[in-house]
Design a protein around this motif. Structure first.
Motif, PDB file in Angstrom:
ATOM      1  N   PHE A  51     -21.973   7.889  22.514  1.00 54.01           N
ATOM      2  CA  PHE A  51     -22.830   7.326  21.468  1.00 54.01           C
ATOM      3  C   PHE A  51     -23.951   6.526  22.104  1.00 54.01           C
ATOM      4  CE2 PHE A  51     -19.750   4.013  22.311  1.00 54.01           C
ATOM      5  CZ  PHE A  51     -20.502   2.850  22.273  1.00 54.01           C
ATOM      6  N   GLY A  52     -25.008   6.321  21.364  1.00 52.09           N
ATOM      7  CA  GLY A  52     -26.118   5.498  21.811  1.00 52.09           C
ATOM      8  C   GLY A  52     -26.205   4.239  20.972  1.00 52.09           C
ATOM      9  N   SER A  74     -26.082   5.132  17.055  1.00 50.35           N
ATOM     10  CA  SER A  74     -26.154   6.522  16.615  1.00 50.35           C
ATOM     11  C   SER A  74     -25.040   6.832  15.613  1.00 50.35           C
ATOM     12  CB  SER A  74     -26.057   7.470  17.812  1.00 50.35           C
ATOM     13  OG  SER A  74     -24.847   7.275  18.501  1.00 50.35           O
ATOM     14  N   GLU A  75     -25.379   7.650  14.639  1.00 49.83           N
ATOM     15  CA  GLU A  75     -24.398   8.065  13.637  1.00 49.83           C
ATOM     16  C   GLU A  75     -23.604   9.276  14.088  1.00 49.83           C
ATOM     17  OE1 GLU A  75     -25.964   8.467   9.709  1.00 49.83           O
ATOM     18  OE2 GLU A  75     -27.118   6.632   9.867  1.00 49.83           O
ATOM     19  N   GLU A  77     -22.084  11.588  17.619  1.00 54.15           N
ATOM     20  CA  GLU A  77     -21.750  11.500  19.027  1.00 54.15           C
ATOM     21  C   GLU A  77     -22.433  12.650  19.771  1.00 54.15           C
ATOM     22  OE1 GLU A  77     -19.152  11.112  16.650  1.00 54.15           O
ATOM     23  OE2 GLU A  77     -19.364   8.959  16.874  1.00 54.15           O
ATOM     24  N   PHE A  78     -22.698  12.429  21.058  1.00 55.17           N
ATOM     25  CA  PHE A  78     -23.429  13.382  21.878  1.00 55.17           C
ATOM     26  C   PHE A  78     -22.532  13.972  22.947  1.00 55.17           C
ATOM     27  CE2 PHE A  78     -26.300  10.143  20.268  1.00 55.17           C
ATOM     28  CZ  PHE A  78     -27.249  10.916  19.628  1.00 55.17           C
ATOM     29  N   HIS A  83     -27.997  12.422  26.654  1.00 57.31           N
ATOM     30  CA  HIS A  83     -28.469  12.628  25.283  1.00 57.31           C
ATOM     31  C   HIS A  83     -28.352  11.344  24.461  1.00 57.31           C
ATOM     32  CE1 HIS A  83     -28.108  16.919  26.314  1.00 57.31           C
ATOM     33  NE2 HIS A  83     -29.060  17.063  25.410  1.00 57.31           N
ATOM     34  N   ALA A  84     -27.324  10.547  24.731  1.00 61.75           N
ATOM     35  CA  ALA A  84     -27.165   9.271  24.029  1.00 61.75           C
ATOM     36  C   ALA A  84     -28.304   8.314  24.394  1.00 61.75           C
ATOM     37  CB  ALA A  84     -25.816   8.653  24.358  1.00 61.75           C
ATOM     38  N   TRP A  87     -31.551   9.452  22.743  1.00 62.15           N
ATOM     39  CA  TRP A  87     -31.579   9.016  21.348  1.00 62.15           C
ATOM     40  C   TRP A  87     -32.000   7.561  21.253  1.00 62.15           C
ATOM     41  CZ3 TRP A  87     -29.137   4.995  18.986  1.00 62.15           C
ATOM     42  CH2 TRP A  87     -29.259   4.931  17.609  1.00 62.15           C
ATOM     43  N   ALA A  88     -31.401   6.724  22.101  1.00 57.07           N
ATOM     44  CA  ALA A  88     -31.711   5.283  22.076  1.00 57.07           C
ATOM     45  C   ALA A  88     -33.175   5.014  22.405  1.00 57.07           C
ATOM     46  CB  ALA A  88     -30.789   4.547  23.049  1.00 57.07           C
ATOM     47  N   GLN A  91     -35.583   5.176  19.443  1.00 53.61           N
ATOM     48  CA  GLN A  91     -35.424   4.215  18.338  1.00 53.61           C
ATOM     49  C   GLN A  91     -36.468   3.119  18.416  1.00 53.61           C
ATOM     50  OE1 GLN A  91     -33.283   5.246  15.944  1.00 53.61           O
ATOM     51  NE2 GLN A  91     -33.208   6.904  17.417  1.00 53.61           N
TER      52      GLN A  91
END
Length: 91
Positions: A51-52, A74-75, A77-78, A83-84, A87-88, A91
């Motif tokens: 997760f991120g 993150s909603e 999981e990666f 990838h996490a 995503w971060a 944001q």
């Protein structure tokens, strides 16, 4: 995902310090005025489990002992920590 849901599901501290986050998770990056985190959350065999999370500094102290608050998690999981973190960063 709300901040409270992320705190419960991923056991994220809020507030915290970058130093504390680095002792709990191995993938923590300071990125400008934010601290990015990739964590591991076991979802079962052969399922994505990273997760991120994004923390933001709450004052002008941007050292490892500055106070940070949870901004987003993150909603989903990666498949890996890269990838996490990606995503971060968005944001």
């Amino acid at each position: 995902m709300t901040i409270n849901e992320a705190m419960r599901k991923y056991r994220l501290p809020n507030p915290s310090t970058p130093e504390d986050l680095e002792t709990r998770w191995s993938k923590v990056l300071t990125f400008g005025d934010k601290v990015l985190l990739a964590g591991h959350y076991y979802n079962g065999q052969n399922r994505p489990c990273f997760f991120g999370a994004v923390y933001e500094f709450l004052d002008d102290d941007h050292t490892c002992e500055g106070t940070v608050g949870l901004y987003a998690a993150s909603e989903v999981e990666f498949e890996d920590d890269g990838h996490a973190i990606a995503w971060a960063m968005r944001q």
